[in-house]
Design a protein around this motif. Structure first.
Motif, PDB file in Angstrom:
ATOM      1  N   THR A   1       0.811  -1.219   0.000  1.00 42.82           N
ATOM      2  CA  THR A   1       0.000   0.000   0.000  1.00 42.82           C
ATOM      3  C   THR A   1       0.844   1.268   0.000  1.00 42.82           C
ATOM      4  N   CYS A   2       1.884   1.290   0.873  1.00 49.13           N
ATOM      5  CA  CYS A   2       2.627   2.547   1.043  1.00 49.13           C
ATOM      6  C   CYS A   2       4.129   2.362   1.202  1.00 49.13           C
TER       7      CYS A   2
ATOM      8  N   PHE B   1       7.136   9.071   3.474  1.00 52.55           N
ATOM      9  CA  PHE B   1       5.852   8.779   2.846  1.00 52.55           C
ATOM     10  C   PHE B   1       5.437   9.959   1.971  1.00 52.55           C
TER      11      PHE B   1
ATOM     12  N   ARG C   1       0.490  10.587  -1.565  1.00 48.94           N
ATOM     13  CA  ARG C   1      -0.277   9.464  -2.119  1.00 48.94           C
ATOM     14  C   ARG C   1      -0.196   8.239  -1.212  1.00 48.94           C
ATOM     15  N   ASP C   2       0.992   8.010  -0.595  1.00 49.88           N
ATOM     16  CA  ASP C   2       1.143   6.901   0.357  1.00 49.88           C
ATOM     17  C   ASP C   2       0.187   7.082   1.540  1.00 49.88           C
TER      18      ASP C   2
ATOM     19  N   ALA D   1      -3.301   6.444   0.610  1.00 48.85           N
ATOM     20  CA  ALA D   1      -3.512   5.006   0.439  1.00 48.85           C
ATOM     21  C   ALA D   1      -3.745   4.312   1.768  1.00 48.85           C
ATOM     22  N   VAL D   2      -2.935   4.654   2.775  1.00 46.93           N
ATOM     23  CA  VAL D   2      -3.087   4.046   4.101  1.00 46.93           C
ATOM     24  C   VAL D   2      -4.450   4.407   4.692  1.00 46.93           C
TER      25      VAL D   2
END
Length: 290
Positions: A42-43, A156, A159-160, A163-164
């Motif tokens: 995901t990240c 991070f 976008r990371d 996403a989380v």
């Protein structure tokens, strides 16, 4: 465009594969590494820790590192030692957010931490650069997920983080199920009736020479001096010498002191997956991407 539709095809396939694996690992020891695998997809997370914060203490639920080492678990031990978590501004901010909300999300650039112990010892020794802390208040306790990346990977991205947040609600639902299935309360009888358990705890958690640890383990187990000398193939006088040395090293004077010392040691060492928490029946908060 949503996070999911923005993901490249390989990343979507990885997430699709990781969610079922995480679900299937609920209640098992591999849950931590399966959770990290999902977070990595995901990240780019390299380490992840789940914890339970009570009114007066912090406990590890699970911890995993991407390289398969026990790095995350060891660093949690450092974090817990002497209550370093109590002076963590990230934790303080999360608790502050939870005073007015059901969830908290805090990002920390480790380089900006003013506390030397946190910056250099807890994070610096493993070259951690960035941390995301997600928390939810469940009853009187707080359950949190700490996600970490090193300097090699970098911080991070926006976008990371999005996403989380987009999967945090699902992750916390799975955490609730994992905790409710596995934390059934510590079996104190095992702590005192299993010589193997006693020896493993003292071997891993106490800085005692091997023979002193063996003698102390058998005293706790309830063996007599004669029984200890016969089992370890040493004379009574030697067994007494090992006991005296251990007592001096531990700064204790009696067998009762030894028992109390061991029980405190075991309570910290025993698998936190056996610790009892309330049934998590409430609806979990909906984490939405910022």
């Amino acid at each position: 465009m949503s996070f999911w539709t923005a993901l490249p095809e390989p990343a979507l396939e990885k997430l699709a594969a990781d969610f079922p694996a995480l679900i299937m690992s609920i209640g098992e020891k591999r849950f931590g590494i399966e959770l990290l695998s999902l977070l990595h997809a995901t990240c780019g997370a390299e380490h992840a820790t789940v914890f339970n914060l009570t009114a007066d203490n912090l406990f590890e639920v699970t911890a995993a590192s991407l390289d398969g080492s026990d790095t995350a678990h060891r660093q949690v031990g450092v974090y817990l030692k002497e209550g370093l978590w109590r002076q963590d501004p990230t934790m303080t901010e999360a608790q502050h957010q939870l005073e007015s909300d059901t969830s908290a999300f805090v990002r920390t650039d480790v380089g900006d931490l003013s506390d030397d112990a946190l910056r250099e010892i807890v994070y610096g020794e493993t070259d951690i650069k960035d941390r995301l802390l997600i928390c939810s208040r469940w009853g009187d306790d707080i359950v949190g997920l700490s996600v970490l990346r090193s300097s090699n990977v970098g911080p991070f991205t926006a976008r990371d983080i999005e996403a989380v947040k987009s999967i945090a609600g699902t992750i916390f639902a799975l955490l609730a199920k994992h905790i409710s299935m596995t934390w059934n309360g510590p079996n104190v009888s095992v702590a005192l009736t299993s010589l193997e358990e006693i020896e493993a705890c003292i071997r891993e958690c106490a800085a005692l020479p091997r023979r002193e640890a063996e003698v102390c383990s058998r005293i706790i187990y309830g063996m007599s001096s004669l029984g200890i000398s016969l089992e370890l193939n040493i004379c009574d006088e030697t067994a007494m010498t090992y006991r005296k040395r251990a007592y001096s090293r531990l700064n204790i004077a009696t067998q009762r002191d030894l028992l109390l010392w061991y029980l405190e040691l075991w309570s910290k060492w025993q698998d936190r997956a056996t610790r009892q928490v309330p049934q998590l029946e409430k609806v979990l908060p909906d984490y939405k991407a910022a």
